[in-house]
Structure formats: structure tokens, C-alpha cells
Design a protein around this motif. Structure first.
Motif, PDB file in Angstrom:
ATOM      1  N   THR A   8       0.835  -1.205   0.000  1.00  0.00           N
ATOM      2  CA  THR A   8       0.000   0.000   0.000  1.00  0.00           C
ATOM      3  C   THR A   8       0.866   1.251   0.000  1.00  0.00           C
ATOM      4  OG1 THR A   8      -1.733  -1.146   1.242  1.00  0.00           O
ATOM      5  CG2 THR A   8      -1.785   1.270   1.248  1.00  0.00           C
ATOM      6  N   GLU A   9       0.714   2.076  -1.003  1.00  0.00           N
ATOM      7  CA  GLU A   9       1.537   3.285  -1.090  1.00  0.00           C
ATOM      8  C   GLU A   9       1.242   4.214   0.086  1.00  0.00           C
ATOM      9  OE1 GLU A   9       2.475   7.025  -4.113  1.00  0.00           O
ATOM     10  OE2 GLU A   9       1.493   5.213  -4.878  1.00  0.00           O
ATOM     11  N   GLY A  10       2.313   4.696   0.717  1.00  0.00           N
ATOM     12  CA  GLY A  10       2.171   5.632   1.827  1.00  0.00           C
ATOM     13  C   GLY A  10       1.718   4.984   3.120  1.00  0.00           C
ATOM     14  N   ILE A  11       1.859   3.669   3.239  1.00  0.00           N
ATOM     15  CA  ILE A  11       1.465   3.007   4.474  1.00  0.00           C
ATOM     16  C   ILE A  11       2.254   3.611   5.640  1.00  0.00           C
ATOM     17  CG2 ILE A  11       3.171   1.133   4.275  1.00  0.00           C
ATOM     18  CD1 ILE A  11      -0.462   0.792   5.514  1.00  0.00           C
ATOM     19  N   PHE A  12       1.593   3.915   6.729  1.00  0.00           N
ATOM     20  CA  PHE A  12       2.128   4.582   7.924  1.00  0.00           C
ATOM     21  C   PHE A  12       2.283   6.095   7.750  1.00  0.00           C
ATOM     22  CE2 PHE A  12       3.814   0.221   8.659  1.00  0.00           C
ATOM     23  CZ  PHE A  12       3.097  -0.048   9.799  1.00  0.00           C
ATOM     24  N   ARG A  13       2.157   6.589   6.510  1.00  0.00           N
ATOM     25  CA  ARG A  13       2.247   8.037   6.318  1.00  0.00           C
ATOM     26  C   ARG A  13       0.868   8.676   6.230  1.00  0.00           C
ATOM     27  NH1 ARG A  13       6.906   9.109   1.879  1.00  0.00           N
ATOM     28  NH2 ARG A  13       5.092   8.958   0.513  1.00  0.00           N
TER      29      ARG A  13
ATOM     30  N   ASP B 181       9.692   0.043  -3.214  1.00  0.00           N
ATOM     31  CA  ASP B 181       9.472   0.461  -4.596  1.00  0.00           C
ATOM     32  C   ASP B 181       7.990   0.650  -4.885  1.00  0.00           C
ATOM     33  OD1 ASP B 181       9.207  -2.315  -4.225  1.00  0.00           O
ATOM     34  OD2 ASP B 181       9.369  -2.693  -6.374  1.00  0.00           O
ATOM     35  N   LEU B 182       7.143  -0.025  -4.106  1.00  0.00           N
ATOM     36  CA  LEU B 182       5.696   0.088  -4.276  1.00  0.00           C
ATOM     37  C   LEU B 182       5.048   0.960  -3.203  1.00  0.00           C
ATOM     38  CD1 LEU B 182       4.876  -3.632  -5.182  1.00  0.00           C
ATOM     39  CD2 LEU B 182       4.989  -1.685  -6.742  1.00  0.00           C
ATOM     40  N   ASN B 183       5.468   0.781  -1.945  1.00  0.00           N
ATOM     41  CA  ASN B 183       4.815   1.533  -0.863  1.00  0.00           C
ATOM     42  C   ASN B 183       5.498   2.860  -0.555  1.00  0.00           C
ATOM     43  OD1 ASN B 183       7.045   0.957   0.910  1.00  0.00           O
ATOM     44  ND2 ASN B 183       6.109  -1.021   1.442  1.00  0.00           N
ATOM     45  N   LYS B 184       6.663   3.108  -1.163  1.00  0.00           N
ATOM     46  CA  LYS B 184       7.398   4.383  -0.994  1.00  0.00           C
ATOM     47  C   LYS B 184       7.882   4.610   0.434  1.00  0.00           C
ATOM     48  CE  LYS B 184       6.069   5.039  -5.225  1.00  0.00           C
ATOM     49  NZ  LYS B 184       6.982   4.622  -6.315  1.00  0.00           N
ATOM     50  N   MET B 185       8.012   3.529   1.214  1.00  0.00           N
ATOM     51  CA  MET B 185       8.425   3.669   2.605  1.00  0.00           C
ATOM     52  C   MET B 185       9.810   3.042   2.794  1.00  0.00           C
ATOM     53  SD  MET B 185       6.069   5.437   3.931  1.00  0.00           S
ATOM     54  CE  MET B 185       6.488   5.351   5.669  1.00  0.00           C
ATOM     55  N   ASN B 186      10.843   3.847   2.564  1.00  0.00           N
ATOM     56  CA  ASN B 186      12.208   3.395   2.810  1.00  0.00           C
ATOM     57  C   ASN B 186      12.572   3.626   4.273  1.00  0.00           C
ATOM     58  OD1 ASN B 186      12.689   6.163   3.013  1.00  0.00           O
ATOM     59  ND2 ASN B 186      13.502   6.323   0.938  1.00  0.00           N
ATOM     60  N   ALA B 187      13.811   3.358   4.621  1.00  0.00           N
ATOM     61  CA  ALA B 187      14.233   3.465   6.025  1.00  0.00           C
ATOM     62  C   ALA B 187      14.057   4.883   6.560  1.00  0.00           C
ATOM     63  CB  ALA B 187      15.687   3.015   6.171  1.00  0.00           C
TER      64      ALA B 187
ATOM     65  N   VAL C 148      11.080   8.617  10.191  1.00  0.00           N
ATOM     66  CA  VAL C 148      10.343   9.858  10.466  1.00  0.00           C
ATOM     67  C   VAL C 148       9.001   9.543  11.121  1.00  0.00           C
ATOM     68  CG1 VAL C 148       9.169  11.815   9.386  1.00  0.00           C
ATOM     69  CG2 VAL C 148      11.482  11.200   8.674  1.00  0.00           C
ATOM     70  N   VAL C 149       8.356   8.475  10.648  1.00  0.00           N
ATOM     71  CA  VAL C 149       7.039   8.091  11.158  1.00  0.00           C
ATOM     72  C   VAL C 149       7.131   7.466  12.543  1.00  0.00           C
ATOM     73  CG1 VAL C 149       5.114   6.518  10.813  1.00  0.00           C
ATOM     74  CG2 VAL C 149       6.012   7.811   8.886  1.00  0.00           C
ATOM     75  N   PHE C 150       8.096   6.555  12.747  1.00  0.00           N
ATOM     76  CA  PHE C 150       8.136   5.767  13.974  1.00  0.00           C
ATOM     77  C   PHE C 150       9.036   6.355  15.068  1.00  0.00           C
ATOM     78  CE2 PHE C 150       6.066   2.509  11.500  1.00  0.00           C
ATOM     79  CZ  PHE C 150       5.320   1.834  12.451  1.00  0.00           C
ATOM     80  N   GLY C 151      10.060   7.091  14.698  1.00  0.00           N
ATOM     81  CA  GLY C 151      11.014   7.582  15.696  1.00  0.00           C
ATOM     82  C   GLY C 151      10.385   8.216  16.920  1.00  0.00           C
ATOM     83  N   PRO C 152       9.576   9.282  16.746  1.00  0.00           N
ATOM     84  CA  PRO C 152       8.968   9.952  17.912  1.00  0.00           C
ATOM     85  C   PRO C 152       7.965   9.084  18.660  1.00  0.00           C
ATOM     86  CG  PRO C 152       8.978  11.388  15.983  1.00  0.00           C
ATOM     87  CD  PRO C 152       9.315  10.011  15.501  1.00  0.00           C
ATOM     88  N   ASN C 153       7.542   7.958  18.070  1.00  0.00           N
ATOM     89  CA  ASN C 153       6.621   7.054  18.754  1.00  0.00           C
ATOM     90  C   ASN C 153       7.345   5.941  19.508  1.00  0.00           C
ATOM     91  OD1 ASN C 153       4.194   8.300  17.828  1.00  0.00           O
ATOM     92  ND2 ASN C 153       4.524   7.372  15.825  1.00  0.00           N
ATOM     93  N   LEU C 154       8.668   5.885  19.378  1.00  0.00           N
ATOM     94  CA  LEU C 154       9.452   4.873  20.082  1.00  0.00           C
ATOM     95  C   LEU C 154      10.116   5.419  21.338  1.00  0.00           C
ATOM     96  CD1 LEU C 154      11.204   3.044  17.086  1.00  0.00           C
ATOM     97  CD2 LEU C 154       9.229   2.256  18.421  1.00  0.00           C
ATOM     98  N   VAL C 155      10.386   6.715  21.360  1.00  0.00           N
ATOM     99  CA  VAL C 155      11.048   7.301  22.532  1.00  0.00           C
ATOM    100  C   VAL C 155      10.680   8.771  22.656  1.00  0.00           C
ATOM    101  CG1 VAL C 155      13.167   7.898  21.265  1.00  0.00           C
ATOM    102  CG2 VAL C 155      13.260   7.550  23.749  1.00  0.00           C
ATOM    103  N   TRP C 156      10.473   9.225  23.881  1.00  0.00           N
ATOM    104  CA  TRP C 156      10.235  10.633  24.176  1.00  0.00           C
ATOM    105  C   TRP C 156      10.637  10.893  25.613  1.00  0.00           C
ATOM    106  CZ3 TRP C 156       6.293   7.153  23.064  1.00  0.00           C
ATOM    107  CH2 TRP C 156       5.463   6.783  24.116  1.00  0.00           C
ATOM    108  N   SER C 157      10.697  12.160  25.964  1.00  0.00           N
ATOM    109  CA  SER C 157      11.138  12.537  27.302  1.00  0.00           C
ATOM    110  C   SER C 157       9.970  12.548  28.278  1.00  0.00           C
ATOM    111  CB  SER C 157      11.791  13.923  27.271  1.00  0.00           C
ATOM    112  OG  SER C 157      12.034  14.400  28.575  1.00  0.00           O
TER     113      SER C 157
END
Length: 475
Positions: free
Chosen positions: A321-326, A425-431, A436-445
Motif C-alpha cells: 500500500t503506497e504511503g502506508i504509515f504516512r 518500490d511500491l509503498n514508498k516507505m524506505n528506512a 520519520v514516522v516511527f522515531g517519535p513514537n518509540l522514545v520521548w522525554s
């Protein structure tokens, strides 16, 4: 704002400037109730400069017909700038190729003179999983103290990675004066400079403490903006109204803005911090609790909501799915799925975006982040680590310093995200995009709200995890 007041078919407020009209110009409430039928459409950017000039002339004529200059309903005298902009070739302002400085590898150094003001910031995610971008007018320095061409380059460079996904924008208007207000021509160039992603992926725009000047500029820009953009526009007259959409404690609102709100009769809501020990609503609750609580209640290490989301998303159609998680999902649907998960029932999904948003929401609402409060400061140092030492240091942090349950859940999620990356190549979600999507959801102060300065190293750390997951998660 009461959404029931809005209708895509509602006509713009009529400007009745007759002698019998008690008000010399449209009231703020007139504009507040008006919401044009908008969304981004490339074809609508092809309006000629004539339309803009006609709009300015129309508003000026209406103002002159009642003997009141435009400056009466703007923050400062703005008609000189408008006249200059209209006398210039507006076609060249809107459609010429604007030259911006090359960024290169020394972006931090190049933009340090702009970033120090804190004009723009990124404040994590809103309740729908969309990035929150905040702009503070009161932090704009005096015109002579800032290079506005460089400012525009900084805004584009800084926000580029965030606007590839759905996002919300909050603009705090208080503090904009004749001493720090960019020129009208610069505003046109800025609108032109931001490409389709900035407009298409903007899902909500909150204009806080709008003045008649802001409403006036909105009217002037109507020939330039797309015909569907206004549906995303929310005029926020008190901070309490904004809190209904986004918890304001996340936004680091400047003290002068808070004081201005109080003078307007506003009441700043208290931070939503529980006074006593946290108590889950039910034994089956999964959102807003700790991993340990879920393990104790369900006798599993991987929370059921995580397992069910990932098992659904791991199917080929969902992975591609293109843009999954975005992309954001239907808020009511996600709310319903959250209630089902909290009741302990099995989840069923109709759309990959529903499962993707629910997974991010679960991580974001954990009582303590997956990477823990304790490791927050260490992760922020990631960019200062020697390149040759990064793999070793990240491996130690993840394998030795994380609690065992956190490690296993993180490994499960990162392994899945590696499979998402394989279909980029299909979902446009590289590393990078996933980070960008997951970082702030894995750790915060635990102590300070999320900021642009923190998100940078957090995203880079997450991207490193994704790229080197085979070397890091060896057990």
C-alpha cells in the motif's frame, strides 16, 4: 470550533458596506463561520496575477467606499506593500523560478542563524497520528535582522521530510508586527515555493488568535490557493479551543502568547497529568498502560494489538500500500478499533491504513515509551557518536540496556518494518521515511515536550536501527 457550523456549500460572507450597516467592515465572526470548498488542485495554481490584483482592488474599493482605509482592519498599515506588489509584475512573483541557496552537507551550520530563533518546530504526533508542525510569529526577529530568502530555504529544508506524510500545522499569529512582518511579495514567493506535498498532505491548519489582518491576507490569497484548501482551516480564538484538538502542553506555547490569551478572556487548560497513581480502566486495557501490565493480564510478551496489526499488515496487499504509515485513517474507525482492543476482543481490519495508524497510536500512548525514558538522553547523543562506533554503541543500548520485554517487542516491530522496506518500490516507505514516522513514537522525554532539536537525532537513531537490524537483533 463547532464543526456543525461548517458546510462546504456555505457561501462566503457578504461584505455589506452600505450606510445602514452598523459595522464599518466584516466582523471576525463573519469570516470565522466561512469555510470555502477547498482542497489542493494543481490546475488552480495557474490563475493569472490579474485575479490577485482584482481581489486587492476589490477589497480596497470596498474599504474606500466607506471612507476607511485597509489599515483599519489590518494589524499595521499594509496598503503600501499591497500597492507595490500589485504594481510589480505579479506573474514573475508567482511563477518565476526563484533561486535559493544550495544547502549541501553543512545544513546545520548554514541555517544556525535561522534555527536559533525557534520560529518553527515539530511537536510529535496529534491524536490521529499526524505530525504537528508549529510556527510562532512572535519569534520572528525584526526584518533587518533576518535574511528572508535564507528563512524560506530553512523552512523548506527543515520540513521536507515531515510533509511527505499527513500533518497538522498550527500558526500562532500573536506577535506579528510591522517590525517583523515579512513583505507581501515574500508571502507570495513562499506560497509558490512550497510544492504539492506541503498542500496535499496538510490535513488541518489551525490559525491561533487570528486578527482582521490575517483574515484579510486570506482573502487576498484566494485567487492563488486551491479551491479545496479551506476545509482544512480552523480559526482558533482561544487556547482552550485548540486544546480540544491538540493537548497544548505539547506545544511549548510562548509565555507572551499565553498572556495575550488571558487578556482576551481565555483560560489556559491545566496539563493533563494525573494527580495520583495511574489505574487502568479495565483488566483487558492495552492502550495507555505499560508493557508489564499487558504481559501480566494477557500472559504474552508481544501485546495482542501489536500482533494483530502486524499480522494483517504483513499480507502482500497491505505491505504494498503506497504511503502506508504516512497516511491518516478515519478517526472514528480508529477510535472504535481502540475500544475493541481495550475490551480484549480480536481486531478485524478493512483498510491497511486503519491498522497502521492503530499500531502507531498504541506505541505513542504507552505509559512509558518502548525505548524507555531512561535511554532518551543517550539516544539524543547518537549524532555525536563516531561512525565506526555507532553499531557497537547501538547494539549495547538495545541488547543490554533495554528491558528484555521491550527488546523483544522492539525486535518484533523492527523485523516487520524491514519487510515494509523491502517493498519500498511500491509503498514508498524506505528506512528514512519509516524513521520519520516511527522515531517519535518509540522514545520521548518524561520531562520536556518533543521538539525539532530532539526529533532529528531520534529519527537518525531509528533509521540506523532499521538499516542495521540484522546486526543489532541477533538474539
Amino acid at each position: 470550533m463547532d464543526k456543525s457550523q461548517h458546510s462546504s456549500s456555505k457561501a462566503a460572507p457578504v461584505n455589506n458596506f452600505g450606510a445602514d450597516n452598523e459595522e464599518p467592515y466584516p466582523s471576525l465572526s463573519d469570516y470565522h463561520d466561512y469555510e470555502p470548498n477547498l482542497e489542493f488542485d494543481d490546475s488552480e495554481l495557474q490563475h493569472s496575477s490579474t485575479a490577485l490584483a482584482q481581489t486587492v482592488e476589490m477589497i480596497q474599493a470596498e474599504s474606500n467606499s466607506m471612507g476607511s482605509p485597509i489599515s483599519d482592519f489590518t494589524d499595521d498599515n499594509f496598503e503600501e506593500e499591497l500597492a507595490e506588489a500589485c504594481e510589480e509584475n505579479l506573474d514573475s512573483l508567482m511563477f518565476c523560478s526563484t533561486s535559493y541557496p544550495e544547502v549541501g552537507d553543512n545544513a546545520s551550520e548554514k541555517f544556525s542563524e535561522i534555527s536559533k530563533y525557534g520560529i518553527v518546530d515539530v511537536k510529535g504526533d496529534d491524536s490521529d497520528g499526524r505530525k504537528i508542525i508549529v510556527v510562532y510569529a512572535c519569534k520572528l526577529p525584526q526584518i533587518k535582522e533576518i535574511d528572508h530568502v535564507l528563512l524560506l530555504s530553512y523552512l523548506k529544508y527543515t520540513l521536507e521530510s515531515y510533509v511527505k506524510q499527513d500533518y497538522s500545522l498550527i500558526y500562532f499569529h500573536y506577535g506579528l508586527t510591522s517590525k517583523n512582518k515579512p513583505s507581501f511579495g515574500w508571502l507570495i514567493q513562499a506560497y509558490k515555493a512550497f510544492d504539492r506535498n506541503y498542500k496535499k498532505n496538510l490535513k488541518a491548519l489551525y490559525l491561533v488568535h487570528p486578527t482582521s489582518f490575517l483574515k484579510f491576507v486570506s482573502q487576498v490569497f484566494r485567487p492563488l490557493i486551491s479551491a479545496k484548501f479551506g476545509k482544512k482551516l480552523n480559526y482558533i480564538h482561544r487556547l482552550k479551543e485548540l486544546n480540544a484538538f491538540i493537548p497544548i502542553e505539547k506545544l511549548d506555547i510562548p509565555s507572551e502568547v499565553i498572556e495575550h490569551d488571558k487578556k482576551l478572556g481565555g483560560e489556559v487548560p491545566a496539563p493533563s497529568i494525573p494527580d495520583g497513581p495511574y489505574e487502568p480502566v479495565s483488566q483487558t486495557q492495552q492502550f495507555g498502560v505499560t508493557l508489564q501490565y499487558i504481559r501480566d493480564q494477557y500472559n504474552v510478551i508481544i501485546p495482542p494489538v501489536v500482533t494483530q496489526c502486524i499480522e494483517y499488515l504483513d499480507q502482500p496487499d497491505a505491505l504494498e500500500t503506497e504511503g502506508i504509515f504516512r497516511r491518516s485513517a478515519n478517526a472514528n474507525k480508529v477510535r472504535s478499533l481502540k475500544e475493541i482492543a481495550n475490551s480484549g476482543q480480536n481486531l478485524t481490519f478493512d483498510d491497511p491504513h486503519d491498522a497502521a495508524v492503530l499500531l502507531k497510536k498504541f506505541l505513542r500512548e504507552l505509559k512509558e515509551p518502548l525505548l524507555t525514558f531512561e535511554l532518551y538522553d543517550e539516544i539524543l547523543q547518537f549524532q555525536s557518536w563516531n561512525n565506526d562506533e555507532r553499531l557497537r554503541l547501538v547494539s549495547i543500548l538495545v541488547m543490554e540496556k533495554l528491558p528484555e520485554d521491550n527488546y523483544k517487542v522492539l525486535k518484533y516491530i523492527i523485523r516487520f518494518l524491514s519487510r515494509v522496506m523491502e517493498r519500498s518500490d511500491l509503498n514508498k516507505m524506505n528506512a528514512q521515511n519509516l524513521a520519520v514516522v516511527f522515531g517519535p513514537n518509540l522514545v520521548w522525554s518524561e520531562l520536556v515536550s518533543m521538539s525539532l532539536a530532539a526529533i532529528g537525532p531520534i529519527n537518525m537513531f531509528t533509521q540506523f536501527l532499521l538499516i542495521h537490524q540484522n546486526d543489532i537483533f541477533m538474539i
